[in-house]
Scaffold this active site. Structure first.
Site, PDB file in Angstrom:
ATOM      1  N   GLU A  47       0.855  -1.175   0.000  1.00 48.43           N
ATOM      2  CA  GLU A  47       0.000   0.000   0.000  1.00 48.43           C
ATOM      3  C   GLU A  47       0.896   1.232   0.000  1.00 48.43           C
ATOM      4  OE1 GLU A  47      -3.044  -0.174   3.063  1.00 48.43           O
ATOM      5  OE2 GLU A  47      -3.192   2.000   3.021  1.00 48.43           O
ATOM      6  N   ASP A  58      -4.579  10.366  10.019  1.00 47.74           N
ATOM      7  CA  ASP A  58      -3.241   9.908  10.365  1.00 47.74           C
ATOM      8  C   ASP A  58      -2.690  10.537  11.632  1.00 47.74           C
ATOM      9  OD1 ASP A  58      -2.458   8.005   8.288  1.00 47.74           O
ATOM     10  OD2 ASP A  58      -2.812   9.698   6.930  1.00 47.74           O
TER      11      ASP A  58
END
Ligand SMILES: Cc1ncc(COP(=O)(O)O)c(C=O)c1O
Lengths: 259, 394
Positions: A47, A58
């Site tokens: 990924e 995040d």
């Protein structure tokens, strides 16, 4: 090379193998070499994060990596061009935020991923209800859209998400943003087992899976894991592609004990 | 419950469960938060149809916040500009800005939903102060994220929030201003969504916020319309408000939505002229006009005013701009500072730097506005900006 993620992951699961998908932020020093090293060390897919200026899903590690990558002048086009030039030997999934795709135009973004041999995409802030136009564009280019299901998603939502997701369902392991954690949250196995009861598609747990032991614990219920911050932190600390390969190998060995 | 088909009436419509204003709006957030937004939409729909909720909110707005806020007819300023200026005095609300209208509504909703903690972002600190105030009033825990740069230029409000019992946390990434404070508030909410309500401070963010926050500020426009008719015997020709996310503008505009002869003007800082550039993008939950580079990376806005220093704008404003119902212009920092002094000098009212943008536009366009009645939403008072202005004039 672009492959069908539906077939790829269901074949892996049918063989009894637990899937390992390492994530790393594109544009960091040596990222392409790290992808290849991860693939050689037993990753089932990789990924690749296309950095976005405002990554709300995040935590500090990937935020820092994104800032560093952007400061070095990384662009979506440069990442896609690099992936086209040296494609990893396992299927590649791109992860980013909606605005990157929206700004380029969903069709053009999907086509450029396909042209570079990318097999799948994850847009962290594009939930099921908004995913329609993107999914159509992605489908038309043979790019599999992997959707997220969260501990807060109801069974009905999980069912609908599973229905629309391609390749696998990304089960968000905890309430919170990406980042390493001391222990695997209880919610990781809870959301995975809920999903497993609702769908026959593969279910991979991501967010908060930081060590080989945690990967094993999650994969007792799930079909595998996505591991990000643990690798990205090492890259930020200056790890070489060989170091990254070694760490991926440790996850692989641990997961293979479940065979 | 709402229908999937949104009505198209500007500023009065229910955007439906998809939260759309034309193509703008929506709910672009991580899946973890989607159920919370859906729960909030249901709670708001129920509350907004509930007379008891309205009477509780109206009582708070009156007895606690001091509504209705007055409408002031400016004498000396009007003479100087050659146009008749009316001020909607949101600066006189408790806590010193319009932000309290929305916060009292959301705090009541949070209580209804059984949430024990509020999280908020703040730019100028006015929304943070209002949220900390409501948290103190209702006995809720409160955490406010604020860009490091803003904590410095709005230090007075940091002190106020802490005194009110809130935790103020610096946002240290990116431009270290409002955009980054929203990022941190969203990251907090992703982790705490089960017990926490995100008290968002403008008509932005994921559905239902743009709609709900506009409804909580509708009171500004409703009062102002009535006051205009009563005090000057007619509607204003032009209504002007500053636009950061766009909540004070949405509030006052909504009172005149059906008066098509009334011109609606939003004023942005030149360094954050989001609507002016007309490039759509997805940030913080909605599709709207967005300042960004050629690759879709969000640009850093730049403004003297912490409250307007934001690269996005509420989705309904993008729609109002597209349909032409409202127009959006920008002014420079220098023009704003001049307006800040002008209102102080002529009317004895020190405005916040944010609404000073609206006055700066009126002042610049005075020739065109000659002889008109112009209604300005004075969204906040300038005490918080005094220290920054001392530095500026040095
Ligand atoms: C007094 C005042 N006016 C306006 C704004 C900008 O917000 P909005 O555009 O949502 O009204 C702020 C934000 O901090 C403010 O403090």
């Amino acid at each position: 090379m672009q492959v069908s993620l539906d077939n790829h992951f269901s074949d892996l699961c049918a063989s009894g193998r637990k899937c390992l998908v390492p994530y790393l932020t594109a544009g960091l020093e040596g990222w392409i070499e790290c992808l290849h090293a991860a693939a050689e060390a037993g990753a089932d897919a990789v990924e690749v994060g296309i950095p976005f200026s405002d990554p709300v899903m995040d935590g500090p590690t990937i935020q820092q990596a994104s800032d560093k990558s952007l400061a070095a002048g990384t662009t979506p086009d440069s990442i896609i061009a690099n992936l086209a030039k040296s494609p990893p030997p396992v299927p590649t999934i791109v992860m980013t935020y909606t605005n990157i795709a929206h700004h380029m135009g969903y069709d053009r973004f999907a086509r450029s991923l396909a042209d570079a041999g990318v097999s799948g995409a994850i847009l962290a802030d594009l939930p099921l209800n908004e995913a329609g136009p993107w999914c159509e564009a992605a489908d038309a280019s043979g790019v599999a859209t992997i959707l997220l299901a969260a501990p807060t998603s109801s069974d009905d939502r999980c069912r609908a998400i599973a229905e629309r997701s391609r390749g696998f369902i990304y089960a968000v392991g905890l309430l919170g943003v990406t980042g390493e954690r001391e222990r695997l949250a209880d919610s990781a196995t809870m959301v995975a087992s809920r999903l497993k009861a609702l769908t026959n598609k593969p279910v991979l747990v991501g967010v908060g899976v930081s060590t080989p032991d945690q990967a094993v614990e999650a994969s007792r219920v799930a079909d595998g894991v996505v591991v990000g911050s643990a690798f990205v932190r090492r890259m930020l600390e200056g790890a070489s592609p060989e170091d990254i390969g070694e760490t991926v190998g440790e996850f692989r060995t641990a997961l293979d004990t479940l065979l | 419950m709402g229908t999937e088909e949104a009505e198209t009436d500007l500023l009065t419509s229910d955007p439906g469960t998809s939260g759309r204003f034309g193509n703008f709006g929506g709910c672009f957030i991580p899946e973890t938060l989607v159920p919370a937004c859906q729960e909030l939409e249901i709670a708001f729909r129920e509350a907004w149809a509930d007379e008891q909720f309205h009477s509780e909110l109206d009582r708070l707005l009156a007895d606690y916040a001091g509504r209705p806020s007055p409408l002031t007819i400016c004498g000396r300023l009007s003479e100087e500009l050659g146009t008749s200026v009316l001020l909607k005095r949101e600066d006189l609300n408790h806590t010193g800005s319009h932000k309290i209208n929305n916060v009292l509504g959301q705090a009541l909703l949070a209580k209804r939903m059984g949430k024990s903690r509020l999280v908020a972002e703040t730019g100028a600190g006015q929304h943070g102060v209002a949220t900390a105030t409501a948290a103190a009033l209702f006995g809720l825990e409160c955490e406010v994220y604020m860009g490091e740069v803003d904590m410095e230029r709005q230090a007075l409000n940091v002190f106020r929030m802490r005194l009110l019992g809130a935790e103020v946390r610096p946002a240290t990434t990116g431009s270290r201003t409002l955009k980054d404070a929203v990022n941190e508030a969203l990251r907090d909410w992703v982790a705490t969504v089960e017990t926490t309500h995100y008290c968002l401070g403008s008509v932005m963010g994921p559905h239902p916020y743009p709609w709900m926050v506009r409804e909580f500020h509708r009171v500004i426009g409703s009062e102002a319309r009535e006051q205009c008719l009563k005090q000057v015997g007619k509607l204003p020709n032009t209504v002007v408000a500053c636009v950061g996310g766009g909540s004070n503008a949405a509030g006052i505009f909504s009172g005149f939505a059906n008066d098509s002869q009334v011109r609606l003007v939003g004023v942005e800082p030149a360094g954050a002229a989001t609507v002016g550039r007309k490039v759509p993008g997805v940030l913080h939950g909605s599709l709207s006009y967005l300042l960004q580079d050629e690759f879709g990376q969000v640009s850093e806005a730049e403004s003297i005013s912490a409250g307007l220093d934001y690269p996005g704008v509420g989705p309904e404003h993008s729609y109002l701009a597209d349909t032409g119902r409202a127009e959006y212009h920008c002014v420079t920092d220098e023009e704003v500072v001049e307006a800040f002094g002008l209102l102080s000098r002529t009317e004895g009212i020190m405005p916040a730097l944010e609404p000073a943008h609206a006055l700066a536009w009126i002042s610049r366009e005075r020739a065109d506005l000659a002889g008109e009645v112009v209604l300005l939403n004075l969204s906040g008072r300038g005490d918080k900006d005094a220290a920054q202005m001392v530095e500026y004039f040095k």
